[in-house]
Design a protein around this motif. Sequence first.
Motif, PDB file in Angstrom:
ATOM      1  N   VAL A 128      -6.325   6.876  -2.259  1.00 11.42           N
ATOM      2  CA  VAL A 128      -7.028   6.054  -1.593  1.00 11.42           C
ATOM      3  C   VAL A 128      -6.276   4.676  -2.458  1.00 11.42           C
ATOM      4  CG1 VAL A 128      -8.548   4.714  -0.129  1.00 11.42           C
ATOM      5  CG2 VAL A 128      -9.097   6.973  -0.500  1.00 11.42           C
ATOM      6  N   VAL A 129      -4.861   3.705  -2.234  1.00 12.65           N
ATOM      7  CA  VAL A 129      -4.653   2.715  -2.679  1.00 12.65           C
ATOM      8  C   VAL A 129      -5.173   1.771  -1.480  1.00 12.65           C
ATOM      9  CG1 VAL A 129      -2.353   1.891  -3.340  1.00 12.65           C
ATOM     10  CG2 VAL A 129      -3.198   4.041  -3.268  1.00 12.65           C
ATOM     11  N   GLN A 130      -5.999   0.553  -1.808  1.00 14.08           N
ATOM     12  CA  GLN A 130      -6.058  -0.308  -1.600  1.00 14.08           C
ATOM     13  C   GLN A 130      -5.623  -1.426  -2.366  1.00 14.08           C
ATOM     14  OE1 GLN A 130     -10.301  -0.426   0.002  1.00 14.08           O
ATOM     15  NE2 GLN A 130      -9.693   0.828   1.853  1.00 14.08           N
ATOM     16  N   ILE A 131      -4.810  -2.661  -1.233  1.00 11.35           N
ATOM     17  CA  ILE A 131      -4.204  -4.173  -2.557  1.00 11.35           C
ATOM     18  C   ILE A 131      -5.104  -5.153  -1.655  1.00 11.35           C
ATOM     19  CG2 ILE A 131      -2.034  -5.217  -2.459  1.00 11.35           C
ATOM     20  CD1 ILE A 131      -1.787  -2.645  -3.525  1.00 11.35           C
ATOM     21  N   GLN A 132      -5.449  -5.896  -2.793  1.00  8.60           N
ATOM     22  CA  GLN A 132      -6.134  -7.035  -2.975  1.00  8.60           C
ATOM     23  C   GLN A 132      -5.429  -8.387  -2.769  1.00  8.60           C
ATOM     24  OE1 GLN A 132      -9.800  -5.918  -4.739  1.00  8.60           O
ATOM     25  NE2 GLN A 132     -10.313  -4.121  -3.401  1.00  8.60           N
ATOM     26  N   VAL A 133      -5.644  -9.456  -2.285  1.00  7.46           N
ATOM     27  CA  VAL A 133      -5.378 -10.515  -2.225  1.00  7.46           C
ATOM     28  C   VAL A 133      -5.728 -11.290  -4.114  1.00  7.46           C
ATOM     29  CG1 VAL A 133      -5.386 -13.863  -1.900  1.00  7.46           C
ATOM     30  CG2 VAL A 133      -5.232 -11.977  -0.203  1.00  7.46           C
ATOM     31  N   SER A 134      -5.682 -11.659  -4.825  1.00 10.13           N
ATOM     32  CA  SER A 134      -6.023 -12.210  -6.169  1.00 10.13           C
ATOM     33  C   SER A 134      -6.195 -13.322  -6.536  1.00 10.13           C
ATOM     34  CB  SER A 134      -5.009 -11.181  -7.191  1.00 10.13           C
ATOM     35  OG  SER A 134      -5.274 -11.909  -8.371  1.00 10.13           O
ATOM     36  N   LYS A 135      -7.046 -13.901  -7.073  1.00 10.15           N
ATOM     37  CA  LYS A 135      -6.590 -15.056  -8.323  1.00 10.15           C
ATOM     38  C   LYS A 135      -5.399 -15.914  -9.507  1.00 10.15           C
ATOM     39  CE  LYS A 135     -11.833 -16.644  -6.712  1.00 10.15           C
ATOM     40  NZ  LYS A 135     -12.567 -15.210  -7.014  1.00 10.15           N
ATOM     41  N   HIS A 136      -5.601 -13.977  -9.648  1.00  8.60           N
ATOM     42  CA  HIS A 136      -4.944 -14.444 -11.046  1.00  8.60           C
ATOM     43  C   HIS A 136      -3.579 -13.939 -10.616  1.00  8.60           C
ATOM     44  CE1 HIS A 136      -8.702 -13.952 -12.832  1.00  8.60           C
ATOM     45  NE2 HIS A 136      -8.742 -12.573 -12.084  1.00  8.60           N
ATOM     46  N   ALA A 137      -2.977 -12.993  -9.615  1.00  9.25           N
ATOM     47  CA  ALA A 137      -1.794 -13.306  -9.455  1.00  9.25           C
ATOM     48  C   ALA A 137      -1.510 -12.964  -7.889  1.00  9.25           C
ATOM     49  CB  ALA A 137      -0.955 -11.390  -9.855  1.00  9.25           C
ATOM     50  N   ASP A 138      -0.561 -12.516  -7.298  1.00  9.38           N
ATOM     51  CA  ASP A 138      -0.683 -12.565  -5.633  1.00  9.38           C
ATOM     52  C   ASP A 138      -1.225 -11.463  -5.046  1.00  9.38           C
ATOM     53  OD1 ASP A 138       1.103 -14.665  -4.965  1.00  9.38           O
ATOM     54  OD2 ASP A 138       3.129 -13.208  -6.142  1.00  9.38           O
ATOM     55  N   TYR A 139      -1.293  -9.843  -5.539  1.00 12.33           N
ATOM     56  CA  TYR A 139      -1.606  -9.096  -5.300  1.00 12.33           C
ATOM     57  C   TYR A 139      -2.247  -8.489  -5.744  1.00 12.33           C
ATOM     58  CZ  TYR A 139      -0.481  -9.873  -0.347  1.00 12.33           C
ATOM     59  OH  TYR A 139      -0.768 -11.190   0.789  1.00 12.33           O
ATOM     60  N   GLN A 140      -2.903  -7.384  -5.987  1.00 10.72           N
ATOM     61  CA  GLN A 140      -4.445  -6.983  -7.043  1.00 10.72           C
ATOM     62  C   GLN A 140      -4.150  -4.995  -6.772  1.00 10.72           C
ATOM     63  OE1 GLN A 140      -7.505  -8.478  -9.017  1.00 10.72           O
ATOM     64  NE2 GLN A 140      -8.299  -6.771  -9.540  1.00 10.72           N
ATOM     65  N   GLU A 183       0.801  -0.988   0.068  1.00 14.52           N
ATOM     66  CA  GLU A 183      -0.051   0.053  -0.040  1.00 14.52           C
ATOM     67  C   GLU A 183       1.461   1.261   0.076  1.00 14.52           C
ATOM     68  OE1 GLU A 183      -4.290  -1.253   1.926  1.00 14.52           O
ATOM     69  OE2 GLU A 183      -2.977  -0.106   2.897  1.00 14.52           O
ATOM     70  N   GLU A 184       1.758   0.932   0.853  1.00 14.43           N
ATOM     71  CA  GLU A 184       2.595   2.546   0.894  1.00 14.43           C
ATOM     72  C   GLU A 184       3.222   2.360  -0.733  1.00 14.43           C
ATOM     73  OE1 GLU A 184       5.423   3.117   4.186  1.00 14.43           O
ATOM     74  OE2 GLU A 184       3.800   2.040   5.928  1.00 14.43           O
ATOM     75  N   VAL A 185       3.777   1.192  -1.288  1.00  7.52           N
ATOM     76  CA  VAL A 185       4.722   1.509  -2.468  1.00  7.52           C
ATOM     77  C   VAL A 185       4.023   2.501  -2.915  1.00  7.52           C
ATOM     78  CG1 VAL A 185       5.314   0.042  -3.973  1.00  7.52           C
ATOM     79  CG2 VAL A 185       6.053  -0.521  -1.969  1.00  7.52           C
TER      80      VAL A 185
END
Length: 663
Positions: free
Chosen positions: A112-124, A94-96
Motif C-alpha cells: 500500500v503505497v500512499q504519497i502525501q504532500v510534505s512540509k519539508h519537501a514537495d511530497y513524501q 504512487e505508481e513509481v
Amino acid sequence: MADQTLLDYTQRCVKAEKETERLATQLQALSNGNLGDIDIDDKEYLDLLNENAKLKYRIGILKRNVESLGGDACSLAPNVDFSRHMCNILGHLEEVFTSAVLKAYPDVTNPVVQIQVSKHADYQCNAALALAKTLKKNPREVGDTVLKAVADDPVISKLDLSGPGFINIYLNQNFIREQVTNVVLNGVTPPPTVPERVVVDFSSPNIAKEMHVGHLRSTIIGDSICRLLEFLGHDVLRINHLGDWGTQFGMLIAHLKDTYPDFANNPPPIADLQAFYKESKKRFDEDEAFKKRAYEAVVQLQAHDPVHIKGWEEICDISKQEFQKVYERLQIRIVNRGESFYQSRMESLVKELNAAGLLEEDEGRKVMFAEGAEIPLTVVKSDGGFTYDTSDMACLKQRIEEEKGRWLIYVTDAGQSQHFKSFLACAKKAKFYNPSKVRVDHVTFGVVLGEDKKKFKTRSGDTVRLVDLLNEGCQRSEEKLKEKERDKVLTSEEFIKARDAVAYGCIKYADLSHDRSRDYIFSFDRMLDFRGNTAAYLLYALTRIRSIARTAGVKRENIISEAQKGPVLLDHEKEWKLARTLLKLPDVLIKITEDLYIHPLCEYLYEVSSVFTEFYDTCYCVEKDQTGKIVKINHGRLILCEAVAVIMEKCFAILGIETVSKM
Ligand code: ARG
C-alpha cells in the motif's frame, strides 16, 4: 515506455487480483457462516461486497489495458506523453513507488503505497514504515532500499531519506515549469481514462407534481457528474427518469375528461398543473363514482387506448415544458425517458421472472426475495399493476442490455437507498446484473434544510417551488451587485449576465461544495456572501485575475506567444507554490471520479484562489509609478495568471457554473 507501462499495469493487476482474492476469501467465510474471528456486521459485509465488485471491475479495466498494450492501442495507456498532457502527479508518484517497492521486495503481496504532500519537501512517501513491520526489518533500511529502487523519472529531481524512513520527494522544477506553461498552451487535458459507456439517471421529477428542492439537488449533482465524466472522455447518456406512469394518471385523465371534454382536439390550457392535480386528488378521495372512473381510465391507458394516451401525453407535455424552463435557466442537458418507456419491458420481465420461478405469491401480490434485499420487491401489485420496483428492474436491464452501459449512476436522495439495494440484489439474483462487469453507483444526498434547520419550506409551510427559488436568487443577486455599485460600472447587458451567473452559480456551488451525503442548510445570505468559499467570491476573484493582463493592455495572444518562447520561470517561492497547486487538478479529478463526491473540487478551487492571492500580494505582475503609469510588465507572471484562470474556468465548467468576464 510501453514496456514499463505494461510492467506497471501487470503489477497493478496482480495487486488488484490479490486484493479481490483476499476479499473473496472473507466473503466465502462469511457466507459459510464461519464468522470465526472476522468481526463483521451487516454494513461492513455490504461494503465488502461493494468493494469487491469495484475491484473486480477495475481488474477488468486493467486487463483490457494490458491487452491493448500488446497491440498498438497506446492511446489507452495510462503513461501518457507528459509533454502534451497534464500529469496526475500524485497518482504517478504512487505508481513509481509501487514499482520500486515491488522491485526491491518482489515477495510483498499487497504494497500500500500512499504519497502525501510534505512540509519539508514537495511530497513524501511513508511506505517503508508499514513495510518494515510486515518484513520485520529496520524501517530506515527498508526506506533506503526502496529509495534506491526508484527508477529515473521525469517528475522527480531528488529523493532523500528522513526520520525513521520517510522518503522526501522533490519535484523536477523544469518538469513543473513545462507543465504549467502547457496549461496555457494546450488548456487542461484530462487524466488518462479508459472510456466507458455511462448512463447517469438524475433530476427525474414526477409529472403533474412540482419539482422540489430534492430534485434540484439531484439535478445539480447529476449534471456536474456528467460534466466530469464527459470531460474525462466517457460516453455519457444523461437520462431524466420522469415519474410519468402509474395510477395517479387515472384520476388526472378522468378529471381532464370532465373539465376539458374536447381535450383530444384542443390541448387544454392548464396553466397550473399542480392545482389541477390537487383538484383531481380531492375528487378521487371524496367521490366514489369518480374514483371508479379513475380506475377505469388507468386500465384504458395501460391498454394504450388512443384517447387516453392523448390525454396522458397532454398532461406530460405541460409538465415537461415547466421542467424544461428550469433546465434552460440552469443550462442542464438531459434526455426525457420516463417510467412509461419501460411498460412493455416490464411485461416481459415479469414473464421471465415468473418462468425462472423467482416470484412468490403474497396476499395477491407477486414479490421477489433476494439476499441483500431487506424488504422483498413488489413486482406485481394485487390489481395486476406494476410498481416503482418493477420499472427500476426493467430499466436496469434495459441500460445494461440495450444501452450497453458499463457504468450506471443514479442520483437520488438517501431516503431511496433501501429501494436501490433491493432491486440491485434482485437483479443480481435474476442474473442480468453482474457487479463484476457493470459498475453501479447510487449517488445519494441529504435533505435541504431551511435556516431554521427544519425541512426547507415556505413561510406558509408549503414546499418551495423551484421557479420561485430561482427568481428569488436572481433578485437577491441583483441587490447584492447593486450594493457593490456594479450597476454603475457594467452595461445593462453585462449586469444581467453577472446577476444570473452569480444567482445560479451560487445555488449550484452551495450544493456542490457540501459533502453531498449530509443535509445542508439553504441560505441565500450565506451563498451570496462575497467572502469565503462561495461562488460569488470565486467568480469575482476570477474576473479580477482576468483583468490583470487586460488593464496592462496585454492580450491573450501576447501571453500565448510569450509562453511559446519557453517554460515560465518559477523563481519566487510563491510562484513555485502556485504552480504546484495548479498541477494538483488531475489528481483531484481522479479522486472525485472514484467516489463521485464533488466537494473536493470546490475545496480545490478555493485553494487555488487563496494561493493565487498569496502570490499576487507578494509578486508584482505589473509595476506602476506614482502617477499610475505602467513601468514594467512581468510577462512570466502574466503566464501564471493565465494558467490560474484556465484552471479555475475548467473547475467552474465541471461544476456547471457559468463564468463572466466582468462583474
Ligand atoms: N421520480 C423519482 C422521485 O421523484 C426519482 C427517480 C430516480 N430514478 C430511478 N431510476 N429510480 O423520487
